[in-house]
Each structure stands twice: as structure tokens, then as C-alpha cells.
Design a protein around this motif. Sequence first.
Motif, PDB file in Angstrom:
ATOM      1  N   GLU A 210       0.877  -1.071  -0.089  1.00 41.97           N
ATOM      2  CA  GLU A 210       0.075   0.052  -0.013  1.00 41.97           C
ATOM      3  C   GLU A 210       0.846   1.180   0.236  1.00 41.97           C
ATOM      4  O   GLU A 210       0.648   2.347  -0.442  1.00 41.97           O
ATOM      5  N   PHE A 211       2.091   1.158   0.613  1.00 39.77           N
ATOM      6  CA  PHE A 211       2.887   2.178   0.414  1.00 39.77           C
ATOM      7  C   PHE A 211       3.412   2.695  -0.949  1.00 39.77           C
ATOM      8  O   PHE A 211       3.119   3.939  -1.207  1.00 39.77           O
ATOM      9  N   GLY A 212       3.484   1.848  -1.819  1.00 38.91           N
ATOM     10  CA  GLY A 212       3.858   1.959  -3.298  1.00 38.91           C
ATOM     11  C   GLY A 212       2.597   2.642  -3.702  1.00 38.91           C
ATOM     12  O   GLY A 212       3.040   3.617  -4.765  1.00 38.91           O
ATOM     13  N   LEU A 213       1.588   1.886  -3.654  1.00 39.83           N
ATOM     14  CA  LEU A 213       0.133   2.485  -4.363  1.00 39.83           C
ATOM     15  C   LEU A 213      -0.018   3.762  -3.945  1.00 39.83           C
ATOM     16  O   LEU A 213      -0.514   4.674  -4.862  1.00 39.83           O
ATOM     17  N   THR A 214       0.252   4.329  -2.643  1.00 40.81           N
ATOM     18  CA  THR A 214       0.070   5.604  -2.172  1.00 40.81           C
ATOM     19  C   THR A 214       0.806   6.635  -2.874  1.00 40.81           C
ATOM     20  O   THR A 214       0.323   7.559  -3.153  1.00 40.81           O
ATOM     21  N   LEU A 215       2.074   6.301  -2.837  1.00 36.47           N
ATOM     22  CA  LEU A 215       2.840   7.063  -3.296  1.00 36.47           C
ATOM     23  C   LEU A 215       2.777   7.307  -5.101  1.00 36.47           C
ATOM     24  O   LEU A 215       2.706   8.550  -5.343  1.00 36.47           O
ATOM     25  N   ALA A 216       2.418   6.404  -5.469  1.00 38.46           N
ATOM     26  CA  ALA A 216       2.032   6.431  -6.930  1.00 38.46           C
ATOM     27  C   ALA A 216       0.879   7.281  -7.196  1.00 38.46           C
ATOM     28  O   ALA A 216       0.647   7.909  -8.253  1.00 38.46           O
ATOM     29  N   ALA A 217      -0.180   7.425  -6.530  1.00 36.04           N
ATOM     30  CA  ALA A 217      -1.186   8.221  -6.389  1.00 36.04           C
ATOM     31  C   ALA A 217      -1.140   9.562  -6.356  1.00 36.04           C
ATOM     32  O   ALA A 217      -1.806  10.405  -7.106  1.00 36.04           O
ATOM     33  N   ILE A 218       0.057  10.111  -5.839  1.00 31.21           N
ATOM     34  CA  ILE A 218       0.462  11.659  -5.870  1.00 31.21           C
ATOM     35  C   ILE A 218       0.657  12.146  -7.506  1.00 31.21           C
ATOM     36  O   ILE A 218      -0.061  13.002  -7.830  1.00 31.21           O
ATOM     37  N   PRO A 219       1.548  11.656  -8.313  1.00 30.03           N
ATOM     38  CA  PRO A 219       1.652  12.229  -9.664  1.00 30.03           C
ATOM     39  C   PRO A 219       0.463  11.719 -10.535  1.00 30.03           C
ATOM     40  O   PRO A 219       0.168  12.647 -11.371  1.00 30.03           O
ATOM     41  N   ILE A 220      -0.363  10.781 -10.271  1.00 30.18           N
ATOM     42  CA  ILE A 220      -1.567  10.426 -10.835  1.00 30.18           C
ATOM     43  C   ILE A 220      -2.574  11.561 -10.705  1.00 30.18           C
ATOM     44  O   ILE A 220      -3.267  12.269 -11.503  1.00 30.18           O
ATOM     45  N   THR A 221      -2.644  11.969  -9.418  1.00 31.65           N
ATOM     46  CA  THR A 221      -3.476  12.928  -8.768  1.00 31.65           C
ATOM     47  C   THR A 221      -3.208  14.464  -9.420  1.00 31.65           C
ATOM     48  O   THR A 221      -3.895  14.938  -9.937  1.00 31.65           O
ATOM     49  N   VAL A 222      -1.953  14.682  -9.389  1.00 33.52           N
ATOM     50  CA  VAL A 222      -1.293  15.905 -10.294  1.00 33.52           C
ATOM     51  C   VAL A 222      -1.785  15.788 -11.556  1.00 33.52           C
ATOM     52  O   VAL A 222      -2.513  16.912 -12.133  1.00 33.52           O
TER      53      VAL A 222
END
Length: 342
Positions: A210-222
Amino acid sequence: MYKPDSVWTWAFILITFIQAAIVLAFEGYVFAIFEESLTTQSEAVSATYSEPYTRTIPTFLTLFIFGLLYQLVLVWDALRMKNTIQVIGLCFYNVGLLIYAGVQIDQIKTATGVLSGTLTILDIWDDLAPFLKAIPGVIALGLILMTGVAWKLYDEFAWTIYKNISADLKMKRRYLTFQIYIALLKFDFFFFLGFTIQFVVVVVNVADPEFGLTLAAIPITVAILVMAGFWTRRENKWGMAFIVFLYFCAVAYFIFKLVRMYNGSKVDSYIPVRKSLTIFAVITVILIIITIVNAIACTQNFDTGLKRYIEHRKFESEDEKSYMTEMPNLSHGPATSRMMID
């Protein structure tokens, strides 16, 4: 490069700058005392219980640094573009910071109590309390002053907009809807990122997928927020439909996180920052819902002539060409009346 050109624009910038400097100084002092108080026993304490609490204070400091610096950027952008909607939004943004500052008092008190009880740190609450309690006061005072200056800026910017708008009442309302939507995207970004920072730093274990998935969500959100603004300006209905679908997915995500914080096998891992995570999640859900409503309203305004006003805006300087947040004056556009922004 924009420079304030009036007493009230200078006042607005100085208030936010002084507010940020004082709050960051207090947060820096709290962090320094916390680091100095760590004892040699900290390595022997069970990481599963105490370690999340040791990250609480650094996390709050990180969020305030980002939140206040981001506020300065939004202030500069709003004043440069004479954007009354964003100026008003910044006052509400400060309300969010004020609530967060109040919550951090209780959470840091709890964290220091737990850590001192396990000999991870010395008992430092009495040293930290005055500064932590002063932070909401500083933010509240800044909010009051900002609100007063914002009223003056409303009058000041109204005249500038009055000289530049050449549109009927319906077109003015369409443009205001667009303007509100673009401002909402900027505030959505901060609250989503604030939630993610706390979640990653305090709650999620690095080894957890979930750590990697949560970090990946940041650039996706931007990327989603950037494309949301792009498709709105291009009046792309299919793109907007996809963005609205993603907004609903985001609402479902934050509701899932809210439920998970209070139910399930990982409840204990949320305790150190559960109150602040709850506040960020609730505010973000509310903002996303408002953004959805505004996105639909913007889509309904497509193919009504607004696109020409956005694409053919006359800029006063080269620095303004990358921003489109105020109504242009089209010499060839409708000129039935000249109206001020309400």
C-alpha cells in the motif's frame, strides 16, 4: 514578474508572509525540542507501538511548511491575476489550517505522553504547550486580517475587472463558474497531498504494498488535476466526463479510508494521526463533491461562446500567458453591457 502595486496587495502578501514565518518558527522550535529530547532508550522500544508516534511531530512540521509555502504561492497567483475568487478561497484555506493547528495540540500531547511513558523521550509537553497553543492564535489573527484586506481587494479588483469585462450577465456567470472550478482544483491538490503525506509517513509501513500504491497516487492526482483544467479550457465533454468519473472514484477512496480508520485490523496504526487524517479526509471529500458540481456546471456551459474569452484573453504581460483565471476584454466579442464581478 509580478510586484504588488497597491497598499492592499502589499498588505495581503505581508500578512501571509509574517503569519507563515511565525508559525514555521514555532513549529521548528517544537521539532528541535522533540529531537533533543529523544533518549538512548528509543532504539529498544517496540517499533510497532511507539515508532508511529515519533513521526507525529515531524509530519505536522512538514505539512505546515508545505501548507504555508503553498499559500504564499496561491497568494502571489491570486494577486497577480486579480482573482477575487481565489483571494476569498485563501481565507477559507486558512480556516482549514486553523482547524489543523488546533487538532495538532491534542495529537502531539498524546504522542509525547505515550513516548515519555515508554522512555522514548523525556517529558517535554510543558515546554511545547505554549508554542503549540500560540500557533492557532497566530493563524486566527492572520485570518481576521486577511479577511479585512480581502474585502478591500474585492473593491480594488472590481474596478480593474470592470474595465476589462465586455460580456452579458449570462457570460459573466459562466466565466465565474469556470474561475471557481480552477480555484477549487488548486485547493483540492493541497488537501489530497496533506492526507497522503500523513498516511505515508505515519501509518504505512515501507514494506507494505500500500506504501507504493499511495505514493503512485500523488503524480496520478497531479496529472488528473492538470488535465481537468486543460479539458475545461478546451471544452472537451468526453474528457470532462472521464474526470468526473475519477472524482467519484476519489470520493469512494476517501470514504473507504475513513471507514478503515475506525474499523478493521489496522485501526491501531491510525491512532497517532487519526484526528488529523479524519479532518483532511472529510474536507477533501467535501471539496471534491463541490468540484464535481462545478465541473458539471462548467460542462453545461460548453459551446456557449465562453471558450473564445478564455483562449483570446489579452495579457498585460508575458508572465501572465500561462494563466487564465480572469475575464478578457474581446474587442470583437459581445458588448451589451459592462458589469462588475459580484
